[in-house]
Design a protein around this motif. Structure first.
Motif, short mmCIF file in Angstrom:
data_model
loop_
_atom_site.label_atom_id
_atom_site.label_comp_id
_atom_site.label_asym_id
_atom_site.label_seq_id
_atom_site.Cartn_x
_atom_site.Cartn_y
_atom_site.Cartn_z
N ASP A 46 0.66 -1.00 -0.15
CA ASP A 46 -0.21 -0.07 -0.31
C ASP A 46 0.67 0.95 -0.07
O ASP A 46 1.23 1.81 1.50
N PRO A 47 1.59 1.85 -0.59
CA PRO A 47 2.09 2.56 -1.76
C PRO A 47 1.86 4.16 -0.97
O PRO A 47 2.13 4.76 -0.91
N GLY A 48 0.56 4.08 -1.30
CA GLY A 48 -0.05 5.59 -0.76
C GLY A 48 -0.90 6.76 -2.01
O GLY A 48 -0.65 5.10 -2.74
N TRP A 49 -1.07 7.55 -1.96
CA TRP A 49 -1.79 8.44 -2.94
C TRP A 49 -0.71 8.97 -3.61
O TRP A 49 0.22 9.02 -2.63
N PRO A 50 -0.99 8.77 -4.75
CA PRO A 50 0.52 9.80 -5.77
C PRO A 50 0.57 10.70 -6.07
O PRO A 50 0.06 11.90 -6.90
N THR A 51 0.41 11.71 -4.62
CA THR A 51 0.45 13.63 -4.36
C THR A 51 1.96 13.84 -5.11
O THR A 51 2.90 13.04 -5.23
N THR A 52 1.83 14.89 -5.19
CA THR A 52 3.49 16.01 -5.74
C THR A 52 4.52 15.11 -4.45
O THR A 52 4.15 15.70 -2.83
N GLY A 53 5.31 15.03 -4.44
CA GLY A 53 6.41 14.88 -4.01
C GLY A 53 6.22 13.13 -2.84
O GLY A 53 6.75 13.16 -1.94
N HIS A 54 5.29 12.47 -3.32
CA HIS A 54 4.96 11.26 -2.68
C HIS A 54 6.14 10.19 -3.26
O HIS A 54 6.56 9.32 -1.98
N LEU A 55 7.24 10.13 -3.88
CA LEU A 55 7.72 9.45 -4.32
C LEU A 55 9.27 9.34 -3.16
O LEU A 55 10.27 9.04 -2.13
N ASP A 56 9.20 11.30 -3.01
CA ASP A 56 10.30 11.69 -2.34
C ASP A 56 9.92 11.00 -0.38
O ASP A 56 10.76 10.90 0.32
N VAL A 57 9.31 11.16 -0.27
CA VAL A 57 8.32 10.19 1.24
C VAL A 57 8.58 9.28 1.04
O VAL A 57 9.20 8.60 2.32
N LEU A 58 8.64 8.23 0.51
CA LEU A 58 9.26 7.08 0.20
C LEU A 58 9.79 6.55 0.47
O LEU A 58 10.88 5.61 1.28
N ALA A 59 11.08 7.76 -0.41
CA ALA A 59 12.44 7.60 -0.15
C ALA A 59 13.27 7.86 1.31
O ALA A 59 14.01 6.97 1.72
N ALA A 77 -0.85 -3.89 -3.66
CA ALA A 77 -2.04 -3.38 -3.11
C ALA A 77 -3.23 -4.32 -2.60
O ALA A 77 -3.53 -5.21 -3.08
N THR A 78 -3.30 -3.90 -1.35
CA THR A 78 -4.85 -4.61 -0.56
C THR A 78 -5.72 -4.38 -1.01
O THR A 78 -6.96 -5.17 -1.80
N HIS A 79 -5.91 -3.15 -2.25
CA HIS A 79 -6.98 -3.07 -3.05
C HIS A 79 -6.92 -1.77 -3.61
O HIS A 79 -5.86 -1.13 -3.36
N LEU A 80 -7.95 -1.06 -4.50
CA LEU A 80 -7.99 -0.51 -5.42
C LEU A 80 -8.56 0.87 -5.10
O LEU A 80 -8.19 1.77 -6.69
N HIS A 81 -8.23 1.40 -4.32
CA HIS A 81 -8.56 3.09 -4.07
C HIS A 81 -7.10 3.49 -4.07
O HIS A 81 -6.02 2.66 -3.47
N THR A 82 -7.50 4.87 -4.56
CA THR A 82 -6.15 5.80 -4.80
C THR A 82 -4.97 5.89 -3.81
O THR A 82 -3.76 5.68 -3.93
N ASP A 83 -5.85 5.53 -1.92
CA ASP A 83 -4.69 6.11 -1.38
C ASP A 83 -3.72 4.53 -1.26
O ASP A 83 -2.79 4.83 0.12
N HIS A 84 -4.67 3.29 -2.00
CA HIS A 84 -3.77 2.28 -1.75
C HIS A 84 -2.81 1.78 -3.27
O HIS A 84 -1.73 1.34 -2.36
N GLU A 144 -13.35 10.08 -11.97
CA GLU A 144 -12.16 9.82 -11.63
C GLU A 144 -10.36 10.68 -11.01
O GLU A 144 -10.67 11.53 -11.96
N ARG A 145 -10.12 11.08 -10.11
CA ARG A 145 -9.08 12.16 -10.25
C ARG A 145 -7.11 11.29 -10.69
O ARG A 145 -6.56 11.94 -11.37
N VAL A 146 -7.47 9.87 -10.44
CA VAL A 146 -5.76 9.29 -10.56
C VAL A 146 -6.41 8.05 -11.34
O VAL A 146 -6.93 7.14 -10.74
N GLU A 147 -5.27 8.00 -12.54
CA GLU A 147 -5.43 6.44 -13.44
C GLU A 147 -5.03 5.75 -12.34
O GLU A 147 -4.13 5.54 -11.59
N ARG A 148 -5.66 3.95 -12.21
CA ARG A 148 -5.13 3.01 -11.47
C ARG A 148 -4.10 2.29 -12.13
O ARG A 148 -5.27 1.96 -13.41
N PRO A 149 -2.85 1.92 -11.60
CA PRO A 149 -2.00 1.01 -12.41
C PRO A 149 -2.90 -0.45 -12.35
O PRO A 149 -3.37 -1.01 -11.45
#
Length: 319
Positions: A46-59, A77-84, A144-149
């Motif tokens: 569950d890597p989270g919501w792809p906000t600006t700087g999201h990868l920096d937070v994970l790094a 991802a435990t499920h398809l919601h954007t925050d997961h 929808e605001r975010v495309e789900r992979p």
């Protein structure tokens, strides 16, 4: 829940918890979990919501465990919601990590990509009997605001995640969404519950494609299924907790109280639309104060409970 993010911390023999900020404010962060495999690779849940700087937070979070984004091998991802699931696409592009989803959740992602959410929402709003002056605010929250992979690796109930040296088993727990999964590290004794079970929040139900299944019936069955795993729980939000069995009981009862309340309204001698039933139920914020996303969610939950009380299981639960 409000204020600064919790600290990045290690727990359960090598797992790390990394808080990731969420937009919107009503839930300020999700919890991403990370672990190393036997070869030094890193695996995320569950890597989270792809906000600006999201990868920096994970790094920054991975740096606490002496790792970096280049070490990430899989993202589950435990499920398809954007925050997961939402942040998994950026991670895959940056690291070539493989995305892992339950087979049913990947199917739902692909189906959702082929339709306009606003069209489905408009149909539901028609069925629910929403007054004309409230339609616009509901339709505005349907796009929808975010495309789900989509997934690179599909898993089914009972499978082990592809994490060398770790026995992390998939437990299919539909209800919140069709392909929602919990994950049990059998050696560390920790259960990753996604949005099926949270320490204080009662998760919504039926918030993903469900086909002909009744999501509330699925959800109650899923709670029963994980109740026997009375380990430390690592949820998608809030904080880790113990007492899985007790929390499944209180969570189920929360939903069954709503079922009984809906049943009492339906037993009155007149026709009911979903809107009319919802307006007579008890809402923590007050019916008159529900707007936008929260109003849409309240109506969807009411429609689901109406369907549930018309089943044998629902009639028994409401009796």
């Amino acid at each position: 829940m409000r204020g600064a993010l919790p600290d990045v911390e290690e727990f359960a023999g090598g797992w790390w918890s990394i808080p990731v900020p969420m937009p919107g404010g009503h839930i300020p962060y999700n919890l991403c979990y990370a672990v190393r495999d036997d070869a030094g690779g890193v695996h995320l849940i569950d890597p989270g919501w792809p906000t600006t700087g999201h990868l920096d937070v994970l790094a920054a979070g991975l740096a606490h465990m002496g790792a970096g984004l280049s070490d990430v091998r899989t993202v589950t991802a435990t499920h398809l919601h954007t925050d997961h699931l939402g942040g998994a696409g950026d991670l895959r592009a940056a690291t070539s990590a493989r995305i892992v989803l339950h087979r049913e959740e990947d199917r739902a992602v692909r189906e959702m990509a082929g339709r306009r959410p606003a069209h489905a929402a408009s149909d539901a709003i028609d069925r629910w009997g929403v007054p004309a002056d409230r339609r616009a605010e509901l339709e505005a929250h349907a796009e929808e605001r975010v495309e789900r992979p989509t997934a690179d690796v599909l898993v089914d109930d009972g499978d082990l995640l592809p994490i060398p040296g770790r026995s992390v088993r998939v437990v299919h727990t539909p209800g919140h969404t069709t392909g929602h999964i919990c994950l049990r590290d059998e050696d560390a004794g920790v259960l990753f519950t996604g949005d099926l079970l949270l320490p204080t929040i009662h998760p919504g139900v039926g918030l993903g494609a469900h086909g002909d299944a009744n999501p509330l019936a699925d959800y109650l069955s899923s709670l029963q299924r994980i109740a026997r795993f009375d380990n430390e729980a690592a949820p998608g939000h809030e904080y880790r907790f113990r007492g899985v069995f007790a929390r499944t009981i209180t969570t189920a009862e929360h939903h069954l109280r709503r079922t009984r309340e809906v049943q009492r309204v339906l037993q009155r001698d007149r026709a009911h639309t979903v809107w009319e039933v919802a307006s007579e139920l008890t809402w923590s914020a007050g019916w008159a104060n529900l707007q936008g996303f929260f109003l849409m969610s309240a109506l969807a939950q009411t429609a689901m409970h109406i369907e549930f009380v018309q089943t044998d299981a629902g009639r028994t639960a409401g009796g």
